[in-house]
Design an enzyme around this catalytic site. Structure first.
Site, mmCIF file in Angstrom:
data_model
loop_
_atom_site.group_PDB
_atom_site.id
_atom_site.type_symbol
_atom_site.label_atom_id
_atom_site.label_comp_id
_atom_site.label_asym_id
_atom_site.label_seq_id
_atom_site.Cartn_x
_atom_site.Cartn_y
_atom_site.Cartn_z
ATOM 1 N N GLU A 56 84.011 20.014 64.792
ATOM 2 C CA GLU A 56 83.365 19.561 66.019
ATOM 3 C C GLU A 56 82.551 18.288 65.787
ATOM 4 O OE1 GLU A 56 84.098 20.318 68.857
ATOM 5 O OE2 GLU A 56 85.115 22.240 68.651
ATOM 6 N N TYR A 139 76.711 19.618 73.494
ATOM 7 C CA TYR A 139 78.120 19.948 73.393
ATOM 8 C C TYR A 139 78.415 20.811 72.167
ATOM 9 C CZ TYR A 139 82.852 19.855 71.863
ATOM 10 O OH TYR A 139 84.046 20.265 71.386
ATOM 11 N N ASP A 157 82.493 18.542 77.418
ATOM 12 C CA ASP A 157 82.714 17.276 76.730
ATOM 13 C C ASP A 157 83.410 16.330 77.701
ATOM 14 O OD1 ASP A 157 85.256 18.327 76.922
ATOM 15 O OD2 ASP A 157 85.907 17.415 75.055
ATOM 16 N N CYS A 219 99.847 21.475 85.920
ATOM 17 C CA CYS A 219 98.468 21.932 85.761
ATOM 18 C C CYS A 219 98.247 23.297 86.409
ATOM 19 C CB CYS A 219 97.514 20.919 86.387
ATOM 20 S SG CYS A 219 95.772 21.379 86.207
#
Length: 370
Positions: A56, A139, A157, A219
């Site tokens: 990350e 985040y 994010d 989607c």
DNA sequence: TAAGCGTGGTC
DNA sequence: TGACCAAGCTT
């Protein structure tokens, strides 16, 4: 034109957003070095918090492709957070060289030391506990808490911002609209599989809900997306206008001894390229103080030859660096050292410095033929 | 709150 | 080909 009526978040007459997204995620699992297999996850195995944290931090403002080799290198060299905590800082900075945003590497080391010294070598398992560590912000704390510890943390994010801004057609510009978007993510984040939900939102943003030419037909939110209903998904997210980049100029000096050693020095720990290695340079200013450049050379008496210009674009300015080289005898230097050309690759040289050295010594960093 | 902070890939 | 931008954090 007939429009589908948007469903509410948890409509009683069908699957929730989270359920649809997780179903999509299960069909499109991306193999990444820091992830565990879906089979292992189903068996209740959790990923290694150290690997999740390391990935990350590396992924902050950085692409997956760029991160992969660095992640492999760090994990092989420092398999546990306590290994990283015990490592010399110069080794960590050298291993990070080329990845950019070097404050991340300085904070990575500090964070590892804090986990080792203050937490018995075990990462805190809450968002709040993680958020208190160096280099871990909103985040990353939420991402590690959700992914590594199965906490119901809302992860936002750049990918998630794009997905949310389109799903709800949020017209207010970033970054001011972040709190509104965060509230939406909180609303959507499920108690079941929150870590997979976070990764699914980011995967969706990375592969389907892309900045340009999003693949809306594929989607899982296509029936609900207000931006798609409005016929212009690319318009989102709306962002504040950005400033133009100023140009700064300077000179860099590559001194080489007959033995093939280059004069290097270490930059101060803070600010641009903080703590990294460099060849001596002048200050980088808006205007070149013409004519006196050589006066700022580390060895002013040497026969400095101009050998071109390197242009390097940083986040907030463009640098035009005039490169000078000289053959010099090995003299004692106050705040630097002489490094053999063959071992330059082991140094914490940021990309702009490698470019400067290559401009003066074209064969530097070339792999030796075998 | 806004500015400082890297690099490489993409179109 | 230059502008955009990528799993942001710190001060």
């Amino acid at each position: 034109m007939l429009q589908t009526l948007p469903k509410t978040t948890n409509s009683a007459d069908g699957p929730t957003h989270a359920e649809r997204l997780l179903a999509w995620y299960d069909r499109h699992h991306r193999e990444l070095p820091w992830r565990i297999s879906p089979t292992a996850a189903k068996a209740g195995i959790r990923p290694d918090p150290y690997r999740i944290w390391l990935s990350e931090v590396m992924l902050q403002q950085t692409t997956v492709q760029a991160v992969k080799p660095y992640f492999a290198k760090f994990l092989e060299r420092w398999p546990k957070v306590t290994d990283l905590a015990a490592a010399p800082s110069d080794d960590v900075m050298a291993a990070w060289a080329g990845l950019g945003y070097y404050a991340r590497a300085r904070n990575l080391k500090k964070c590892a030391e804090a986990v080792a010294a203050d937490h018995g070598g075990v990462f805190p398992d809450t968002e709040k506990g993680l958020r208190a560590l160096p280099g871990i912000g909103d985040y990353t704390s939420a991402a590690v808490a959700a992914i590594a510890f199965n906490r119901q943390s809302a992860v936002m994010d750049g990918n998630v911002e794009r997905v949310i801004s389109r799903l709800y057609a949020i017209d207010a510009p970033l970054p001011g609209s972040k709190p509104v978007m965060k509230a939406k993510v909180v609303e959507l984040t499920p108690s079941d599989r929150p870590g997979d939900f976070a990764q699914a939102m980011m995967d969706l943003g990375a592969t389907i809900c892309t900045p340009k030419r999003p693949a809306c037909a594929l989607c899982p939110f296509r029936d609900d997306c207000l931006a798609l209903a409005g016929d212009d998904p690319e318009r989102f997210p709306v962002k504040a206008a950005k400033k133009e980049k100023p140009v700064r100029q300077g000179a860099a000096f590559v001194a080489v001894t007959p033995d093939g050693e280059v004069l290097l020095r270490k930059r101060i720990e803070t600010g641009l390229l903080g703590g990294m290695t460099e060849v001596p340079t002048t200050a980088w200013t808006a205007r070149l103080d013409g004519g006196t450049t050589i006066d700022h050379a580390p060895i002013p008496s040497a026969d400095w030859q101009a050998c071109g210009t390197v242009i390097h674009v940083f986040t907030h300015f463009e640098l035009r660096l005039a490169i000078f080289r000289a053959r010099v005898t090995r003299v004692a230097v106050d705040n630097g050292w002489w490094e053999p050309v063959e071992s330059l690759e082991n140094q914490a040289l940021p990309t702009v410095m490698k470019k400067a050295i290559v401009q003066a010594i074209p064969l530097a960093f070339a792999k030796a033929p075998n």
